[in-house]
Design a protein around this motif. Structure first.
Motif, PDB file in Angstrom:
ATOM      1  N   ALA A   1      36.720  40.574  25.847  1.00  0.00           N
ATOM      2  CA  ALA A   1      37.540  41.530  25.178  1.00  0.00           C
ATOM      3  C   ALA A   1      37.229  43.052  25.587  1.00  0.00           C
ATOM      4  N   ALA A   2      36.081  43.355  25.939  1.00  0.00           N
ATOM      5  CA  ALA A   2      35.781  44.536  26.257  1.00  0.00           C
ATOM      6  C   ALA A   2      36.166  45.077  27.797  1.00  0.00           C
ATOM      7  N   TRP A   3      36.495  44.159  28.384  1.00  0.00           N
ATOM      8  CA  TRP A   3      36.881  44.464  29.852  1.00  0.00           C
ATOM      9  C   TRP A   3      37.980  45.355  29.699  1.00  0.00           C
ATOM     10  N   PRO A   4      38.256  45.851  31.169  1.00  0.00           N
ATOM     11  CA  PRO A   4      39.450  46.879  31.231  1.00  0.00           C
ATOM     12  C   PRO A   4      40.643  45.800  31.097  1.00  0.00           C
ATOM     13  N   ASP A   5      41.526  46.595  30.466  1.00  0.00           N
ATOM     14  CA  ASP A   5      42.746  45.878  29.801  1.00  0.00           C
ATOM     15  C   ASP A   5      43.361  45.195  30.874  1.00  0.00           C
ATOM     16  N   ASP A   6      43.847  45.727  32.149  1.00  0.00           N
ATOM     17  CA  ASP A   6      44.452  45.169  33.526  1.00  0.00           C
ATOM     18  C   ASP A   6      43.808  43.792  33.646  1.00  0.00           C
ATOM     19  N   VAL A   7      42.391  43.912  33.775  1.00  0.00           N
ATOM     20  CA  VAL A   7      41.672  42.774  34.303  1.00  0.00           C
ATOM     21  C   VAL A   7      41.649  41.677  33.425  1.00  0.00           C
ATOM     22  N   ARG A   8      41.545  42.056  31.916  1.00  0.00           N
ATOM     23  CA  ARG A   8      41.282  41.013  30.924  1.00  0.00           C
ATOM     24  C   ARG A   8      42.647  40.481  30.870  1.00  0.00           C
ATOM     25  N   ASP A   9      44.138  40.943  30.874  1.00  0.00           N
ATOM     26  CA  ASP A   9      45.058  40.585  30.626  1.00  0.00           C
ATOM     27  C   ASP A   9      45.516  39.777  31.873  1.00  0.00           C
ATOM     28  N   TYR A  10      45.174  40.086  33.035  1.00  0.00           N
ATOM     29  CA  TYR A  10      45.461  38.999  34.177  1.00  0.00           C
ATOM     30  C   TYR A  10      44.765  37.768  34.194  1.00  0.00           C
ATOM     31  N   LEU A  11      43.510  37.986  33.821  1.00  0.00           N
ATOM     32  CA  LEU A  11      42.703  36.883  33.630  1.00  0.00           C
ATOM     33  C   LEU A  11      43.254  36.033  32.615  1.00  0.00           C
ATOM     34  N   ALA A  12      43.523  36.215  31.614  1.00  0.00           N
ATOM     35  CA  ALA A  12      44.217  35.677  30.361  1.00  0.00           C
ATOM     36  C   ALA A  12      45.503  34.672  30.972  1.00  0.00           C
ATOM     37  N   HIS A  13      46.283  35.739  31.650  1.00  0.00           N
ATOM     38  CA  HIS A  13      47.398  35.029  32.096  1.00  0.00           C
ATOM     39  C   HIS A  13      47.086  33.951  33.194  1.00  0.00           C
ATOM     40  N   LEU A  14      46.268  33.913  33.977  1.00  0.00           N
ATOM     41  CA  LEU A  14      45.699  33.002  35.090  1.00  0.00           C
ATOM     42  C   LEU A  14      45.027  31.551  34.454  1.00  0.00           C
ATOM     43  N   ALA A  15      44.346  32.119  33.136  1.00  0.00           N
ATOM     44  CA  ALA A  15      43.623  31.100  32.441  1.00  0.00           C
ATOM     45  C   ALA A  15      44.353  30.459  31.451  1.00  0.00           C
ATOM     46  N   ALA A  16      45.488  30.832  30.929  1.00  0.00           N
ATOM     47  CA  ALA A  16      46.397  30.273  30.318  1.00  0.00           C
ATOM     48  C   ALA A  16      46.727  28.752  30.390  1.00  0.00           C
ATOM     49  N   PRO A  17      47.060  28.454  31.488  1.00  0.00           N
ATOM     50  CA  PRO A  17      47.609  27.026  31.874  1.00  0.00           C
ATOM     51  C   PRO A  17      46.133  26.063  31.683  1.00  0.00           C
ATOM     52  N   ALA A  18      45.072  26.544  32.229  1.00  0.00           N
ATOM     53  CA  ALA A  18      43.877  25.835  32.011  1.00  0.00           C
ATOM     54  C   ALA A  18      43.759  25.323  30.421  1.00  0.00           C
ATOM     55  N   PHE A  19      43.828  26.415  29.506  1.00  0.00           N
ATOM     56  CA  PHE A  19      43.704  26.208  28.184  1.00  0.00           C
ATOM     57  C   PHE A  19      44.811  25.254  27.582  1.00  0.00           C
ATOM     58  N   SER A  20      46.128  25.223  28.071  1.00  0.00           N
ATOM     59  CA  SER A  20      47.104  24.672  27.419  1.00  0.00           C
ATOM     60  C   SER A  20      47.059  23.190  28.052  1.00  0.00           C
ATOM     61  N   ALA A  21      46.685  23.177  29.032  1.00  0.00           N
ATOM     62  CA  ALA A  21      46.879  21.685  29.561  1.00  0.00           C
ATOM     63  C   ALA A  21      45.617  21.037  29.229  1.00  0.00           C
ATOM     64  N   ALA A  22      44.321  21.885  28.855  1.00  0.00           N
ATOM     65  CA  ALA A  22      43.174  21.067  28.250  1.00  0.00           C
ATOM     66  C   ALA A  22      43.350  20.580  26.687  1.00  0.00           C
ATOM     67  N   ALA A  23      44.330  21.407  26.151  1.00  0.00           N
ATOM     68  CA  ALA A  23      44.539  21.355  24.793  1.00  0.00           C
ATOM     69  C   ALA A  23      45.596  19.838  24.658  1.00  0.00           C
ATOM     70  N   ALA A  24      46.353  19.856  25.662  1.00  0.00           N
ATOM     71  CA  ALA A  24      47.293  18.520  25.660  1.00  0.00           C
ATOM     72  C   ALA A  24      46.515  17.110  25.327  1.00  0.00           C
ATOM     73  N   PRO A  25      47.102  16.241  24.510  1.00  0.00           N
ATOM     74  CA  PRO A  25      46.505  14.985  24.219  1.00  0.00           C
ATOM     75  C   PRO A  25      46.509  14.177  25.627  1.00  0.00           C
ATOM     76  N   SER A  26      45.473  13.525  25.622  1.00  0.00           N
ATOM     77  CA  SER A  26      45.312  12.578  26.524  1.00  0.00           C
ATOM     78  C   SER A  26      46.068  11.317  26.521  1.00  0.00           C
ATOM     79  N   ALA A  27      46.588  10.547  27.357  1.00  0.00           N
ATOM     80  CA  ALA A  27      47.470   9.193  27.163  1.00  0.00           C
ATOM     81  C   ALA A  27      46.426   8.307  27.539  1.00  0.00           C
TER      82      ALA A  27
END
Length: 182
Positions: free
Chosen positions: A156-182
């Motif tokens: 949260a305290a990191w520079p906006d551009d760095v924080r936002d880019y990292l959130a963009h790159l990390a989003a699939p890691a979090f959405s795929a992790a939240a997906a239920p396992s079969a």
């Protein structure tokens, strides 16, 4: 497979994002204004990209091998039975390995592989742009644990551009992790 896109940072600010040619042109323009070299990252892998000279520059002399095909020699270590099988394939070992790699590359990516690829990409960029920032280690742990709340809190305290880019790159890691396992 879609073309890879890139993002460039200069002094902790995002200066360009998109097609490789446009991003590299913006990075070169920043370099001509300032002696600090911009950082260019692949949006798919997070790998830092070398700042190649603009088009029209004299290319380096090609070395040995098959440069027109983009072939590069590397060492592969296999058991004797694997070499025996590869040697018996049409076209020999190299052709068989290329066919196997192409088939694997065309296969659909598993959700776990997609999550890991996204986490690895975000981690590579995080290490390069914010590796010494407060909360960096905790952010990496949260990234691989699939904990978006902690990741957001630690960055949260990191520079906006760095924080936002990292959130963009990390989003699939979090959405795929939240997906239920079969």
């Amino acid at each position: 497979m879609t073309e890879d896109t890139f993002t460039a940072f200069h002094h902790g600010r995002r200066i360009a994002s998109g097609a490789p040619e446009a991003v590299l042109a913006a990075a070169w323009a920043a370099l001509t204004r300032d002696s600090v070299e911009p950082r260019v990252f692949s949006d798919r892998t997070g790998a830092a990209q070398p700042l190649a000279p603009p088009s029209g520059a004299t290319p380096a002399k090609a070395g040995r091998g098959r440069p027109r095909l983009g072939v590069s020699a590397r060492e592969v270590t296999l058991l004797p039975r694997h070499w025996d099988w590869l040697s018996a394939q049409p076209g020999g070992a190299s052709a068989a390995l290329r066919r196997l790699v192409e088939a694997a590359a065309r296969a659909p990516e598993s959700p776990e592989a997609a999550r890991r690829r996204a986490a690895d990409a975000a981690c590579a960029v995080l290490s390069a742009l914010a590796g010494d920032a407060p909360g960096a280690e905790a952010a990496v742990r949260a990234l691989y644990a699939g904990d978006p709340a902690t990741f957001s809190r630690e960055t949260a305290a990191w520079p906006d551009d760095v924080r936002d880019y990292l959130a963009h790159l990390a989003a699939p890691a979090f959405s795929a992790a939240a997906a239920p396992s079969a």
